[in-house]
Design an enzyme around this catalytic site. Structure first.
Site, PDB file in Angstrom:
ATOM      1  N   HIS A   1     -11.267  -4.002   2.981  1.00  0.00           N
ATOM      2  CA  HIS A   1     -11.112  -3.736   4.370  1.00  0.00           C
ATOM      3  C   HIS A   1     -12.036  -2.555   4.691  1.00  0.00           C
ATOM      4  O   HIS A   1     -12.079  -1.931   5.697  1.00  0.00           O
ATOM      5  CB  HIS A   1      -9.657  -3.469   4.812  1.00  0.00           C
ATOM      6  CG  HIS A   1      -9.017  -2.183   4.103  1.00  0.00           C
ATOM      7  ND1 HIS A   1      -8.785  -2.400   2.820  1.00  0.00           N
ATOM      8  CD2 HIS A   1      -8.764  -0.739   4.409  1.00  0.00           C
ATOM      9  CE1 HIS A   1      -8.386  -1.147   2.303  1.00  0.00           C
ATOM     10  NE2 HIS A   1      -8.328  -0.045   3.328  1.00  0.00           N
ATOM     11  N   ASP A   2     -12.675  -1.750   3.619  1.00  0.00           N
ATOM     12  CA  ASP A   2     -13.429  -0.536   3.905  1.00  0.00           C
ATOM     13  C   ASP A   2     -14.969  -1.122   3.537  1.00  0.00           C
ATOM     14  O   ASP A   2     -15.895  -0.113   3.856  1.00  0.00           O
ATOM     15  CB  ASP A   2     -13.108   0.530   2.887  1.00  0.00           C
ATOM     16  CG  ASP A   2     -11.794   1.039   3.302  1.00  0.00           C
ATOM     17  OD1 ASP A   2     -11.336   1.100   4.259  1.00  0.00           O
ATOM     18  OD2 ASP A   2     -11.159   1.412   2.218  1.00  0.00           O
TER      19      ASP A   2
ATOM     20  N   ASP B   1      -3.251   4.626  -2.183  1.00  0.00           N
ATOM     21  CA  ASP B   1      -4.652   5.080  -1.564  1.00  0.00           C
ATOM     22  C   ASP B   1      -5.148   6.348  -2.151  1.00  0.00           C
ATOM     23  O   ASP B   1      -4.203   7.417  -2.166  1.00  0.00           O
ATOM     24  CB  ASP B   1      -3.976   5.184  -0.013  1.00  0.00           C
ATOM     25  CG  ASP B   1      -5.232   5.407   0.974  1.00  0.00           C
ATOM     26  OD1 ASP B   1      -5.805   4.372   1.003  1.00  0.00           O
ATOM     27  OD2 ASP B   1      -5.375   6.466   1.609  1.00  0.00           O
TER      28      ASP B   1
ATOM     29  N   GLU C   1      -6.545   3.340  -6.063  1.00  0.00           N
ATOM     30  CA  GLU C   1      -7.840   3.336  -5.378  1.00  0.00           C
ATOM     31  C   GLU C   1      -8.677   4.507  -5.935  1.00  0.00           C
ATOM     32  O   GLU C   1      -8.416   5.645  -5.621  1.00  0.00           O
ATOM     33  CB  GLU C   1      -7.692   3.554  -3.645  1.00  0.00           C
ATOM     34  CG  GLU C   1      -9.099   3.285  -3.132  1.00  0.00           C
ATOM     35  CD  GLU C   1      -9.314   3.945  -1.803  1.00  0.00           C
ATOM     36  OE1 GLU C   1     -10.138   3.421  -1.292  1.00  0.00           O
ATOM     37  OE2 GLU C   1      -8.306   4.654  -1.236  1.00  0.00           O
TER      38      GLU C   1
ATOM     39  N   ASP D   1       1.011  -1.165  -0.191  1.00  0.00           N
ATOM     40  CA  ASP D   1       0.020  -0.041   0.091  1.00  0.00           C
ATOM     41  C   ASP D   1       0.797   1.345  -0.123  1.00  0.00           C
ATOM     42  O   ASP D   1       2.000   1.294   0.761  1.00  0.00           O
ATOM     43  CB  ASP D   1      -1.060   0.036   1.308  1.00  0.00           C
ATOM     44  CG  ASP D   1      -2.375   0.281   0.904  1.00  0.00           C
ATOM     45  OD1 ASP D   1      -2.540   1.622   0.523  1.00  0.00           O
ATOM     46  OD2 ASP D   1      -3.139  -0.495   0.932  1.00  0.00           O
TER      47      ASP D   1
HETATM   48  C1  NOJ Z   1      -8.835   4.533   1.833  1.00  0.00           C
HETATM   49  C2  NOJ Z   1      -8.407   3.062   2.553  1.00  0.00           C
HETATM   50  O1  NOJ Z   1      -8.844   1.956   2.079  1.00  0.00           O
HETATM   51  C3  NOJ Z   1      -9.129   3.161   4.083  1.00  0.00           C
HETATM   52  O2  NOJ Z   1      -9.052   2.137   4.707  1.00  0.00           O
HETATM   53  C4  NOJ Z   1      -8.443   4.633   4.778  1.00  0.00           C
HETATM   54  O3  NOJ Z   1      -9.258   5.041   5.879  1.00  0.00           O
HETATM   55  C5  NOJ Z   1      -8.697   5.824   3.745  1.00  0.00           C
HETATM   56  N1  NOJ Z   1      -8.151   5.576   2.319  1.00  0.00           N
HETATM   57  C6  NOJ Z   1      -7.689   6.937   4.241  1.00  0.00           C
HETATM   58  O4  NOJ Z   1      -6.437   6.504   4.081  1.00  0.00           O
END
Ligand code: NOJ
Length: 545
Positions: free
Chosen positions: A337-338, A204, A270, A102
């Site tokens: 993970h989100d 990210d 992302e 990441d």
């Molecule tokens: C996206 C990430 O996937 C998430 O887990 C994170 O909280 C935010 N970006 C901020 O970095």
């Protein structure tokens, strides 16, 4: 003659996301670590994945569980050290696999030495490395932007009398990518990891790194849900000036040029947003990212969230196929993970099995999320145990802890994740004594066995790796989704029944075939395609003659 297209590793491979805190604890503190990942590489190799992507393992105060990075070029002691990382990378490569890390370019931790310097005085040389602005005359923040995690996107720093920007928690100040020194320093962090053997980066919120030069107010969203928590300023606005600015593509090209300094590296971004805006991240002629993450099978097309509906999911794939220029390689994601776990999102394991078959037979690179292969659902976390800042600030139902619970390796106390006498950082599923790798790998009909077989079949079948994609309509009931993958003369048919009842697919033009795999894992047989019977929530892959 069958012509096999030469694919890059990131095109033919399947990526497996590991959330390091939750994979395997070898130090006995209830939190996973890099050594734990090393110890589980045999499992991953046997499962059949080709690359692992690690969520952040850098030194961090953990205000956002590692997405607040205090040093881009080191390892958080909780997870190990650089020597452990080197051993991990070597062990991954020894298995012929790849390692993706990441990269969090939009913001650092407020404990990063750059920010500590930056906030120390207005004339510090690093002041401009972050986004500082004067208050409005009435003392309020410089614009109306909200943080994804609640509250304004600005925090006032009394000692220097200015606000700094953070679109996540206030401990995640945003870097100023318009400053050439910031850009140079951050691109160097990519080189640092590539020299250590890293094969690719998951970047990210990469679409956020460049903001509107004038930091204009975002427009009010007239369609915002009415029942938002009071502090959810973010969802009340349309995100116009804080992301996906045209100028971001010049930065993306520089990032790509940096990756290209090393052979065969891969950049994954992302990214969200409408297709026409999203597709630009591939670059006009492929000089952008290799894979802008495509979350649409998970999130829907932005109009309505993804539901378990054959036509909706097919619509996502067809729109994607129609949008991509020839040079652009597709990719699909069903969990991370989100987001809500796929078993929970789609209604249960039966649906998740069909979704797994879809993900692993479409044209394009699939990314799997650890634990989905054993069907882990969202795991309830008691309100007093919520740790995710999104859940703490915006309410329990927004907490992402539920999809980050530890991997379940066996039936022993603490599921083989951490020692029996230690409290894991998050709970397991109530059924972990049966929902675990040890047991499910011995069960010829488990979802884990299905993943294993899908991965093996994909790897052995050029039509599934590089073949064309063609959806079928005639003879296909509306709650089924059927498509062909063709490479030269080899043709595979994938037929997925989304209904909770049996359906018949009538494909008389296709003659005979052989069912290679069913999501029920109980048939392999020759069939006539003029009446292909699918059971409730069954998917099959058929090799056509
Ligand atoms: C996206 C990430 O996937 C998430 O887990 C994170 O909280 C935010 N970006 C901020 O970095």
């Amino acid at each position: 003659m069958t012509q096999k297209t030469e694919l890059k590793w990131w095109q033919r491979g399947v990526v497996y996301q590991i959330y390091p805190r939750s994979f395997k604890d070898t130090t006995g503190n209830g939190v996973g670590d890099l050594q734990g990942i090393i110890e589980k590489l045999d499992y991953l190799e046997h499962l059949g994945v080709d690359a692992i992507w690690l969520s952040p393992f850098y030194p961090s105060p953990m205000a956002d569980f590692g997405y607040d990075v205090a040093d881009y070029c080191d390892v958080e002691p909780l997870f190990g050290d650089l020597a452990t990382f080197d051993r991990l990378a070597a062990a991954v490569h020894a298995r012929g696999m790849k390692i993706i890390v990441d990269w969090v370019p939009n913001h650092t931790s407020d404990q990063h030495k750059w920010f500590i310097e930056s906030r120390s005085s207005r004339d510090n040389p690093k002041r401009d490395w972050y986004i500082w602005r004067d208050p409005k005359p009435d003392g309020s923040p410089p614009n109306n932007w909200g943080s994804f995690f609640g509250g304004p996107a600005w925090t006032f720093d009394p000692s220097t009398g200015q606000y700094y920007m953070h679109q996540f928690v206030k401990e995640q100040p945003e870097l100023n990518w318009r400053n050439p020194e910031v850009k140079a320093a951050m691109l160097d962090t990519l080189r640092f990891w590539m020299r250590r053997g890293v094969d690719g980066f998951r970047m990210d919120v990469i679409g956020l790194v460049i903001k509107d030069a004038a930091l204009r107010d975002n427009p009010i969203n007239p369609h915002a849900p009415v029942n938002l928590p009071e502090n959810d300023l973010f969802s009340r606005l349309i995100q116009v000036y804080n992301m996906d600015q045209d100028e971001v593509h010049a930065v993306i090209r520089e990032i790509r040029a940096t990756l290209d300094e090393f052979p065969d590296r891969c950049g994954i971004g992302e990214l969200w947003g409408p297709l026409d805006r999203w597709v630009k991240y591939y670059g006009e002629h492929g000089e952008g990212l290799h894979l802008p993450f495509n979350f649409r099978l998970m999130d829907g097309m932005g109009i309505k969230p993804m539901t378990w509906d054959a036509q909706t999911l097919r619509g996502v794939v067809d729109a994607m196929e129609a949008t991509l220029p020839d040079f652009a390689w597709p990719n699909y994601v069903l969990g991370n993970h989100d987001r809500m776990r796929m078993v929970t999102r789609f209604g249960g394991e039966a649906q998740a099995r069909v979704a797994a078959m879809l993900l692993l037979t479409l044209r394009g690179t699939p990314t799997l999320y650890y634990g989905d292969e054993i069907g882990i659902p969202d795991v309830p976390v008691p309100p007093e145990k919520i740790q995710d800042p999104q859940g703490v600030n915006l309410g329990a139902e927004r907490s992402r802890d539920v999809c980050r619970t530890p991997m379940q390796w066996d039936a022993s106390p603490n599921a083989g994740f951490c020692p029996p006498d230690v409290e894991p950082w998050l709970p397991f599923t109530a059924d972990y004594a049966t929902r675990n790798v040890a047991l499910m790998s011995q069960d010829s009909t488990s979802i884990l066995t299905l993943y294993h077989q899908l991965l093996a079949m994909r790897q052995e079948t050029p039509a599934l790796l590089s073949g064309s994609y063609r959806p079928l309509d005639e003879g296909v009931p509306v709650d089924c989704y059927v498509y062909l993958r063709e490479e030269g003369e080899t043709r595979y048919l994938v037929a997925l029944n989304f209904a909770a009842e049996g359906r018949q697919v009538l494909l008389s033009a296709f003659g005979q075939g052989r069912v290679m795999l069913s999501t029920h894992l109980d048939r392999e047989e020759d069939i006539a395609l003029d009446a292909l019977a699918l059971r409730a929530n069954e998917g099959v892959v058929v090799a056509l003659r």
